[in-house]
Scaffold this motif. Structure first.
Motif, PDB file in Angstrom:
ATOM      1  N   PRO A 139       0.838  -1.206   0.000  1.00 31.22           N
ATOM      2  CA  PRO A 139       0.000   0.000   0.000  1.00 31.22           C
ATOM      3  C   PRO A 139       0.866   1.247   0.000  1.00 31.22           C
ATOM      4  O   PRO A 139       2.012   1.207   0.435  1.00 31.22           O
ATOM      5  N   PRO A 140       0.329   2.356  -0.500  1.00 25.31           N
ATOM      6  CA  PRO A 140       1.140   3.575  -0.518  1.00 25.31           C
ATOM      7  C   PRO A 140       1.489   3.992   0.907  1.00 25.31           C
ATOM      8  O   PRO A 140       0.730   3.740   1.836  1.00 25.31           O
ATOM      9  N   PRO A 141       2.649   4.600   1.066  1.00 27.99           N
ATOM     10  CA  PRO A 141       3.059   5.028   2.408  1.00 27.99           C
ATOM     11  C   PRO A 141       2.137   6.126   2.921  1.00 27.99           C
ATOM     12  O   PRO A 141       1.552   6.865   2.138  1.00 27.99           O
ATOM     13  N   PRO A 142       2.003   6.211   4.215  1.00 27.12           N
ATOM     14  CA  PRO A 142       1.163   7.278   4.759  1.00 27.12           C
ATOM     15  C   PRO A 142       1.792   8.643   4.491  1.00 27.12           C
ATOM     16  O   PRO A 142       3.009   8.770   4.393  1.00 27.12           O
ATOM     17  N   ALA A 143       0.958   9.631   4.358  1.00 26.23           N
ATOM     18  CA  ALA A 143       1.457  10.987   4.136  1.00 26.23           C
ATOM     19  C   ALA A 143       2.143  11.489   5.397  1.00 26.23           C
ATOM     20  O   ALA A 143       1.767  11.138   6.507  1.00 26.23           O
ATOM     21  N   ALA A 144       3.129  12.285   5.196  1.00 24.45           N
ATOM     22  CA  ALA A 144       3.842  12.880   6.327  1.00 24.45           C
ATOM     23  C   ALA A 144       3.113  14.145   6.767  1.00 24.45           C
ATOM     24  O   ALA A 144       2.508  14.844   5.965  1.00 24.45           O
ATOM     25  N   ARG A 145       3.197  14.402   8.041  1.00 19.94           N
ATOM     26  CA  ARG A 145       2.682  15.648   8.614  1.00 19.94           C
ATOM     27  C   ARG A 145       3.880  16.547   8.901  1.00 19.94           C
ATOM     28  O   ARG A 145       4.903  16.073   9.384  1.00 19.94           O
ATOM     29  N   LEU A 146       3.747  17.817   8.626  1.00 13.13           N
ATOM     30  CA  LEU A 146       4.808  18.759   8.941  1.00 13.13           C
ATOM     31  C   LEU A 146       4.426  19.505  10.212  1.00 13.13           C
ATOM     32  O   LEU A 146       3.274  19.845  10.416  1.00 13.13           O
TER      33      LEU A 146
END
Length: 180
Positions: free
Chosen positions: A11-18
């Motif tokens: 599965p696609p990696p989770p989005a990063a939070r800044l």
């Protein structure tokens, strides 16, 4: 027509939070800087400690740092950083932003994290009325140069960086002022 899920597909990696780093993040910033120094083939040059970064990231210092986090097995995991400080352009009569270091851990690259850093830094520049966002890139780091070009950045080839540090800086300082 139904869509089957391929169980072998990752599965696609989770989005990063800044988020903005604080003094409490000093040690993780120091670790990321050491990793960057290793990547840039100068591991011995990164001597800053977590305490150094804790002091540097105090409010009002003019130094900022964004951290990228993803959800890891033990909670949020920091996977990258963009550390910057303010500059001033006499030609523009305005402040600017100097991106000192941008680093994303290798296993988290190509997920849009660096682009997210630049988008947020660009927004900060716009919000604060800064006239420039500038940074250095090593001559041999062609992957980074290619990425920067996709952002619309261009190299400033007519300028050469000069530096005094260490023993040479101390020797110059010990000579005192030239004008009595």
């Amino acid at each position: 027509m139904s869509t089957a899920v391929d169980p072998t597909r990752t599965p696609p990696p989770p989005a990063a939070r800044l988020r903005e780093a604080t003094g409490a993040d000093g040690e993780v910033v120091a670790q990321l800087v050491r990793e960057l120094a290793e990547y840039e083939r100068e591991p011995q040059a990164a001597t800053a400690t977590g305490a150094d970064f804790a002091r540097a990231l105090e409010p009002g210092s003019g130094i900022g740092c964004l951290l990228a986090e993803v959800d890891g097995p033990g909670g949020p995991e920091v996977v990258g950083m963009a550390l910057w400080y303010t500059t001033f352009s006499t030609w523009q009569g305005r402040r600017g932003m100097w991106l000192e270091d941008l680093y994303v851990r290798p296993e988290h690259r190509r997920r849009g994290i660096a682009r997210s850093f630049f988008a947020r830094l660009g927004a900060l520049c716009a919000e604060r009325g800064y006239g420039r966002l500038e940074w250095w890139v090593l001559d041999w780091n062609t992957p980074a140069q290619g990425f920067y070009r996709t952002l619309g950045a261009r190299p400033e080839d007519e300028w050469t960086v000069w530096r005094l540090d260490g023993e040479r800086l101390a020797r110059l300082a010990s000579q005192g002022p030239a004008i009595p």
